[in-house]
Design a protein around this motif. Structure first.
Motif, PDB file in Angstrom:
ATOM      1  N   ASP A 170       9.405 -11.825   7.658  1.00 39.46           N
ATOM      2  CA  ASP A 170       8.687 -10.685   8.235  1.00 39.46           C
ATOM      3  C   ASP A 170       8.791  -9.467   7.328  1.00 39.46           C
ATOM      4  O   ASP A 170       7.808  -8.740   7.098  1.00 39.46           O
ATOM      5  CB  ASP A 170       9.265 -10.361   9.614  1.00 39.46           C
ATOM      6  N   THR A 210       6.623  -9.944   4.268  1.00 37.49           N
ATOM      7  CA  THR A 210       5.195  -9.841   4.590  1.00 37.49           C
ATOM      8  C   THR A 210       4.746  -8.392   4.661  1.00 37.49           C
ATOM      9  O   THR A 210       3.675  -8.013   4.182  1.00 37.49           O
ATOM     10  CB  THR A 210       4.924 -10.541   5.931  1.00 37.49           C
ATOM     11  N   GLU A 211       5.583  -7.506   5.271  1.00 42.71           N
ATOM     12  CA  GLU A 211       5.224  -6.092   5.363  1.00 42.71           C
ATOM     13  C   GLU A 211       5.108  -5.467   3.969  1.00 42.71           C
ATOM     14  O   GLU A 211       4.182  -4.699   3.684  1.00 42.71           O
ATOM     15  CB  GLU A 211       6.274  -5.359   6.192  1.00 42.71           C
ATOM     16  N   GLU A 212       6.055  -5.790   3.078  1.00 43.45           N
ATOM     17  CA  GLU A 212       5.996  -5.253   1.728  1.00 43.45           C
ATOM     18  C   GLU A 212       4.753  -5.751   0.996  1.00 43.45           C
ATOM     19  O   GLU A 212       4.098  -5.018   0.259  1.00 43.45           O
ATOM     20  CB  GLU A 212       7.261  -5.659   0.960  1.00 43.45           C
ATOM     21  N   TYR A 213       4.414  -7.031   1.212  1.00 41.88           N
ATOM     22  CA  TYR A 213       3.256  -7.622   0.534  1.00 41.88           C
ATOM     23  C   TYR A 213       1.950  -6.972   1.011  1.00 41.88           C
ATOM     24  O   TYR A 213       1.067  -6.658   0.223  1.00 41.88           O
ATOM     25  CB  TYR A 213       3.233  -9.129   0.814  1.00 41.88           C
ATOM     26  N   GLU A 214       1.824  -6.719   2.329  1.00 42.76           N
ATOM     27  CA  GLU A 214       0.624  -6.071   2.864  1.00 42.76           C
ATOM     28  C   GLU A 214       0.482  -4.654   2.338  1.00 42.76           C
ATOM     29  O   GLU A 214      -0.628  -4.187   2.055  1.00 42.76           O
ATOM     30  CB  GLU A 214       0.686  -6.076   4.388  1.00 42.76           C
ATOM     31  N   GLU A 215       1.609  -3.939   2.219  1.00 42.78           N
ATOM     32  CA  GLU A 215       1.562  -2.575   1.684  1.00 42.78           C
ATOM     33  C   GLU A 215       1.065  -2.576   0.247  1.00 42.78           C
ATOM     34  O   GLU A 215       0.249  -1.737  -0.158  1.00 42.78           O
ATOM     35  CB  GLU A 215       2.963  -1.945   1.766  1.00 42.78           C
ATOM     36  N   ILE A 266      -0.944  -4.731  -1.098  1.00 42.72           N
ATOM     37  CA  ILE A 266      -2.379  -5.040  -1.093  1.00 42.72           C
ATOM     38  C   ILE A 266      -3.195  -3.789  -0.774  1.00 42.72           C
ATOM     39  O   ILE A 266      -4.231  -3.524  -1.397  1.00 42.72           O
ATOM     40  CB  ILE A 266      -2.678  -6.148  -0.067  1.00 42.72           C
ATOM     41  N   ARG A 267      -2.727  -2.956   0.202  1.00 38.09           N
ATOM     42  CA  ARG A 267      -3.457  -1.729   0.554  1.00 38.09           C
ATOM     43  C   ARG A 267      -3.528  -0.782  -0.633  1.00 38.09           C
ATOM     44  O   ARG A 267      -4.552  -0.152  -0.901  1.00 38.09           O
ATOM     45  CB  ARG A 267      -2.773  -1.062   1.752  1.00 38.09           C
ATOM     46  N   SER A 303      -4.844 -10.215  -5.405  1.00 38.27           N
ATOM     47  CA  SER A 303      -5.933 -10.945  -4.768  1.00 38.27           C
ATOM     48  C   SER A 303      -7.002 -11.276  -5.791  1.00 38.27           C
ATOM     49  O   SER A 303      -7.130 -10.624  -6.822  1.00 38.27           O
ATOM     50  CB  SER A 303      -6.528 -10.123  -3.620  1.00 38.27           C
TER      51      SER A 303
END
Length: 401
Positions: free
Chosen positions: A158, A161-166, A168-169, A196
């Motif tokens: 978890d 995943t949060e670090e990875y989404e940040e 990407i943004r 990506s």
């Protein structure tokens, strides 16, 4: 000129074996069904390589060799699972031998045999196992372990995943688009190290169809198609299967070759005398007079030979005779799996045996199907001290439809 043909022995069903014959039955008995009478006790029956069902004994044939000090018996097993019928892997032929020694030496040999693990003959043995299935089992076990580990590390995932989404943004915010002309050089441009995938878009974006990436199959479909069908429940619940037992009587095949000039005269006479067909005592076998209408000469010859001696269920010859084939065989065994020496044809089981295989404690009907079973054995009948069995080559031809 008459030719010297190999002597062929024929086996026929004889008297049913009952309790009164127990003292007469041993490893030197030729019989149908029953339990195998091993020279050495304590050897379990093998299992089917396709479905894992314990194989019942189909035939036991005592076949000692001239000038050999060994007793020698062949044991033929076949699977009664309909899913395995007409498959070579569902048949097993075992050769067991023993020296004609004094009782003391036989006792030592028997003690040695009892130390053998039961898995040496059952489904877990190397000889009977399927390497592909073992590999698949290992992979499945690995997948299960991986799932357990991933569940245990759920909290850590978890955070990652949060670090990875940040990340990407942030990278999406750095994208730049040339609004003047997105079709020329430039267009939609992503950062060099973007996590990506990026692509150039040509034409009006409103006409672009979004296609989702297909999901990879979760099961190997080819492996599913190759899997053997499961054993029917009614077969698994009946315990160790066993065919009703009967003695096998042996007789020599009489082959009296007809001189060529006599054959020509008979055929000529037959052409001019249609009534001659009814006089079987003066003619050749009536099914030999012409080529069969269906044109299958090999199958016709097969029927012709076995009809000369109705009731035969086994053909045995170790003197260079050829088996009766239903159709041509692409490849025959040539080397022994143990000594790499030559192998030769020894025994053939005919489909006339099928109606005689009555399964005990089961409903009436057919419990085994095949066209013909050929057994090829080591020419030297190789054997070493301490051996309890050796398995021989099986060639199976399916029934003709």
């Amino acid at each position: 000129m008459a030719q010297n043909r190999p002597k062929v022995l024929l086996g026929f069903e004889d008297e049913t074996i009952t309790d009164k014959h127990k003292s007469l039955v041993n490893f030197m008995t030729n019989k149908i069904g029953g339990k195998p009478d091993w020279y050495l006790d304590g050897i379990p029956s093998p299992c089917c390589q396709l479905c894992g069902l314990t194989l019942p004994l189909v035939l036991q044939v005592y076949a000692p060799l001239e000038a050999s000090p060994y007793h020698r018996t062949l044991y033929l097993f076949g699977c009664i699972n309909p899913n395995c019928w007409n498959e070579r892997e569902s048949w097993v032929c075992l050769r067991s031998q023993g020296l004609e020694t004094n009782a003391e030496q036989e006792e030592v040999s028997s003690t040695t045999t009892n130390t053998i693990s039961a898995t040496d003959w059952c489904c877990d043995a190397d000889d009977w196992g399927d390497e592909d299935n073992n590999i698949n089992n290992n992979e499945e076990n690995g997948n299960v372990i991986g799932c357990i580990e991933s569940c245990c590390d759920e909290d850590d995932d978890d955070d990652e995943t949060e670090e990875y989404e940040e990340a990407i943004r942030v990278n999406l915010g750095n994208l730049s688009v040339d609004e003047c002309n997105a079709n020329v050089e430039g267009g939609a441009v992503g950062r060099l190290h973007s996590p990506s995938a990026t692509a150039e878009i040509e034409g009006d974006e409103s006409g672009v169809v979004s296609i989702d990436t297909p999901t990879a199959p979760q099961r190997d479909l080819l492996m599913l198609l190759q899997e053997a069908a499961p054993v029917p429940t009614e077969l698994r619940n009946k315990g160790l299967p066993q065919f009703a037992s009967a003695f096998i009587s042996v007789d020599e095949e009489e082959e009296t070759p007809v001189p060529e000039h006599v054959r020509d005269l008979l055929q000529e006479y037959q052409q001019h005398s249609p009534q001659h067909e009814k006089r079987e005592d003066l003619t050749l076998e009536k099914y030999e007079k012409s080529i069969p209408a269906h044109g299958d000469k090999m199958f016709h010859y097969f029927l012709t030979r076995i009809q000369k001696h109705p009731g035969q269920i086994i053909r045995y010859c170790r003197e260079g005779s050829s088996p009766l084939l239903l159709y041509p065989v692409q490849e025959l065994p040539v080397r022994c799996n143990y000594c790499c020496g030559d192998v030769l044809f020894e025994m053939q089981v005919l489909p006339t045996l099928i109606p005689k295989l009555q399964l005990l404690n089961a409903s009436e009907g057919t419990h085994l199907e095949f066209g013909t079973v050929l057994v090829f054995t080591c020419q030297r009948s190789c054997w070493t001290a301490g051996d309890t069995y050796r398995h021989e080559h099986i060639v199976l031809q399916a029934e003709k439809i």
